[in-house]
Design a protein around this motif. Structure first.
Motif, PDB file in Angstrom:
ATOM      1  N   THR A 126       0.596  -1.147  -0.166  1.00 18.55           N
ATOM      2  CA  THR A 126       0.483   0.212   0.188  1.00 18.55           C
ATOM      3  C   THR A 126       0.750   1.106   0.000  1.00 18.55           C
ATOM      4  N   HIS A 127       2.167   1.379  -0.295  1.00 19.73           N
ATOM      5  CA  HIS A 127       2.798   2.207  -0.345  1.00 19.73           C
ATOM      6  C   HIS A 127       2.362   3.272  -1.563  1.00 19.73           C
ATOM      7  N   GLY A 128       3.096   4.761  -1.090  1.00 28.51           N
ATOM      8  CA  GLY A 128       2.422   4.902  -2.225  1.00 28.51           C
ATOM      9  C   GLY A 128       3.561   5.697  -2.968  1.00 28.51           C
ATOM     10  N   CYS A 129       4.182   5.586  -4.522  1.00 32.38           N
ATOM     11  CA  CYS A 129       4.883   6.100  -4.645  1.00 32.38           C
ATOM     12  C   CYS A 129       4.823   6.822  -6.628  1.00 32.38           C
ATOM     13  N   ASP A 203      -9.830  11.489  -9.166  1.00 34.30           N
ATOM     14  CA  ASP A 203      -8.729  11.459  -8.347  1.00 34.30           C
ATOM     15  C   ASP A 203      -9.305  10.153  -7.254  1.00 34.30           C
ATOM     16  N   ASN A 204      -8.147   9.314  -6.927  1.00 38.22           N
ATOM     17  CA  ASN A 204      -9.020   7.923  -5.723  1.00 38.22           C
ATOM     18  C   ASN A 204      -9.856   8.567  -4.634  1.00 38.22           C
ATOM     19  N   GLY A 205     -10.200   9.734  -4.213  1.00 35.99           N
ATOM     20  CA  GLY A 205     -10.562  10.293  -3.638  1.00 35.99           C
ATOM     21  C   GLY A 205     -11.960  10.220  -3.815  1.00 35.99           C
ATOM     22  N   GLN A 206     -12.705  10.768  -4.879  1.00 40.30           N
ATOM     23  CA  GLN A 206     -14.055  11.297  -5.572  1.00 40.30           C
ATOM     24  C   GLN A 206     -15.062   9.576  -5.954  1.00 40.30           C
ATOM     25  N   VAL A 207     -13.755   8.457  -5.557  1.00 41.69           N
ATOM     26  CA  VAL A 207     -14.913   7.311  -5.768  1.00 41.69           C
ATOM     27  C   VAL A 207     -16.326   7.135  -5.000  1.00 41.69           C
ATOM     28  N   ASN A 208     -15.265   7.483  -3.442  1.00 37.77           N
ATOM     29  CA  ASN A 208     -16.431   7.645  -2.224  1.00 37.77           C
ATOM     30  C   ASN A 208     -17.832   8.942  -2.514  1.00 37.77           C
ATOM     31  N   ASN A 209     -18.162   9.631  -3.774  1.00 37.22           N
ATOM     32  CA  ASN A 209     -19.328  10.459  -4.073  1.00 37.22           C
ATOM     33  C   ASN A 209     -20.235   9.007  -4.609  1.00 37.22           C
ATOM     34  N   THR A 210     -21.587   9.927  -3.257  1.00 35.17           N
ATOM     35  CA  THR A 210     -21.992   8.229  -3.490  1.00 35.17           C
ATOM     36  C   THR A 210     -23.151   8.459  -4.965  1.00 35.17           C
ATOM     37  N   GLN A 245     -12.333   3.114   2.612  1.00 30.26           N
ATOM     38  CA  GLN A 245     -10.784   3.788   2.952  1.00 30.26           C
ATOM     39  C   GLN A 245      -9.720   3.500   2.543  1.00 30.26           C
ATOM     40  N   VAL A 246      -9.545   3.065   1.420  1.00 33.20           N
ATOM     41  CA  VAL A 246      -8.492   3.323   0.370  1.00 33.20           C
ATOM     42  C   VAL A 246      -8.736   4.099  -0.304  1.00 33.20           C
ATOM     43  N   ALA A 247     -10.117   4.446  -0.972  1.00 32.08           N
ATOM     44  CA  ALA A 247     -10.408   5.894  -1.525  1.00 32.08           C
ATOM     45  C   ALA A 247      -9.808   7.080  -0.732  1.00 32.08           C
ATOM     46  N   ALA A 248     -10.344   7.068   0.303  1.00 30.55           N
ATOM     47  CA  ALA A 248     -10.033   8.247   0.512  1.00 30.55           C
ATOM     48  C   ALA A 248      -8.697   8.407   1.723  1.00 30.55           C
ATOM     49  N   ALA A 249      -7.729   6.910   1.822  1.00 29.41           N
ATOM     50  CA  ALA A 249      -6.339   7.555   2.655  1.00 29.41           C
ATOM     51  C   ALA A 249      -5.776   7.779   1.178  1.00 29.41           C
ATOM     52  N   THR A 250      -5.786   7.165   0.334  1.00 34.50           N
ATOM     53  CA  THR A 250      -5.363   7.703  -1.378  1.00 34.50           C
ATOM     54  C   THR A 250      -6.460   8.856  -2.260  1.00 34.50           C
ATOM     55  N   ALA A 251      -7.028   9.940  -1.211  1.00 36.08           N
ATOM     56  CA  ALA A 251      -7.643  10.601  -2.037  1.00 36.08           C
ATOM     57  C   ALA A 251      -6.992  11.152  -2.815  1.00 36.08           C
ATOM     58  N   LYS A 252      -6.076  11.985  -3.153  1.00 34.38           N
ATOM     59  CA  LYS A 252      -4.994  13.288  -3.695  1.00 34.38           C
ATOM     60  C   LYS A 252      -4.737  12.236  -5.167  1.00 34.38           C
ATOM     61  N   ASN A 253      -4.972  10.880  -4.560  1.00 35.89           N
ATOM     62  CA  ASN A 253      -3.648   9.974  -5.966  1.00 35.89           C
ATOM     63  C   ASN A 253      -4.648   9.646  -7.409  1.00 35.89           C
TER      64      ASN A 253
END
Ligand code: PAF
Length: 318
Positions: A126-129, A203-210, A245-253
């Motif tokens: 789960t490392h971001g690079c 970005d990944n975080g937007q996947v959590n949009n309803t 959780q992954v979408a939130a943790a990598t929201a800007k990726n």
């Protein structure tokens, strides 16, 4: 240990750098598809605290491959077959091969004699690079790594020794007797985040949009059914929670698939939603949502290529 890292992408260089600055490898080298064209052997690395580092790359040739004890394959899922065939010409039997790609189903495509030659591990991280340019990477987020044997016969103490060495280089690395369940959990994350971010250019975080809630549930319900037919029991509520959780943790990726689509490169979709589609056919389970995502991403890449070449003037279609 003689270690070779294969692949000059973000993950390959992340591991190469951490192995290089640790004392784990007696001999460490990098097998890069571009090494014959690269004039430079300096790499630039920015660690997770923003500290820059410059190091030298020791490229791998036939001699290093012949002596390798461990080969860490940081290449895309669709490159596993050709890379292993190339390595097999020189590497010794029982070399530990570590597969670090997204998606599943690569091993079943390989000839039996190739699989039987090695001890094969799966590595999930789960490392971001981020790779800014060739040989220039930034460690954007500290994560964890899970590893487990997927093929071959290796004493537990030997598996633990390998895990210990990798853990010395880039902690934390955890050994699992049953890595397959972890692989399915990672597959679930990739089945949702990768195609949605790639097709909507988000970005990944937007996947959590309803607006994606219904689609996420359908993708994962199909995945759970298919996994069950393969003898893997997953909990849908837990999977949804993990994906969020992954979408939130990598929201800007920017997900790897979105990056590939934007760069008009081949994606790993055949080994992600395409893998669910394939297993759905095998077990006679309908997987309409995964099948549609698989086909749409494939089509998208073709459209984008045509558009870039000026042969198609239409709009991006999701
Ligand atoms: O493929 C990716 O980009 C990653 O596996 C993940 C977890 C979706 C985060 O971006």
């Amino acid at each position: 240990m003689n270690i070779i890292v294969v692949g000059q992408g973000a993950m390959g260089l992340l591991w190469y750098h951490h192995l290089a600055i640790s004392t784990v490898a007696t001999n460490l080298s990098l097998l890069a598809s571009t090494q014959h064209n690269l004039a430079d052997d300096n790499y630039h690395f920015i660690d997770s605290h923003g500290i820059p580092y410059q190091g030298k790359i020791n490229y791998a040739y036939d001699e290093q491959i012949k002596n390798a004890d461990v080969i860490l394959l940081c290449v895309k899922s669709f490159q596993i077959g050709s890379t292993l065939k190339q390595i097999a010409q020189h590497s010794k039997a029982n070399t530990s091969i570590i597969l670090a790609h997204n998606g599943m189903g690569t091993l079943t495509e390989l000839p039996k004699e190739l699989i039987n030659k090695y001890n094969i591990y799966a590595l999930l991280t789960t490392h971001g690079c981020l790779r800014k340019s060739s040989l220039n990477i930034t460690h954007t987020g500290i994560g964890i790594t899970d590893i487990g044997l997927v093929s071959g016969c290796v004493e537990l103490t030997e598996q633990q020794a390998l895990t210990y060495q990798l853990n010395q280089a880039l902690p934390s690395v955890n050994l699992h007797k049953n890595i397959i369940e972890k692989q399915w959990q990672k597959l679930a994350v990739n089945c949702v985040i990768n195609p949605i971010t790639a097709l909507h250019d988000i970005d990944n975080g937007q996947v959590n949009n309803t607006i994606f809630t219904g689609q996420i549930e359908k993708v994962l319900t199909e995945l759970v059914l298919v996994a069950k037919s393969e003898g893997i029991y997953l909990n849908i509520a837990l999977l949804i929670k993990t994906v969020r959780q992954v979408a939130a943790a990598t929201a800007k990726n920017c997900s790897s698939m979105r990056c590939d689509v934007l760069a008009h490169k081949q994606t790993e979709i055949n080994y992600i939603n395409g893998y669910i589609h394939k297993l759905g056919i095998k077990h006679k389970i309908a997987t309409p949502e995964n099948t549609q995502l698989w086909q749409t991403v494939l089509r998208q890449v073709s459209f984008d290529k045509l558009r870039t070449n000026g042969e198609y003037k239409g709009k991006r279609r999701v």
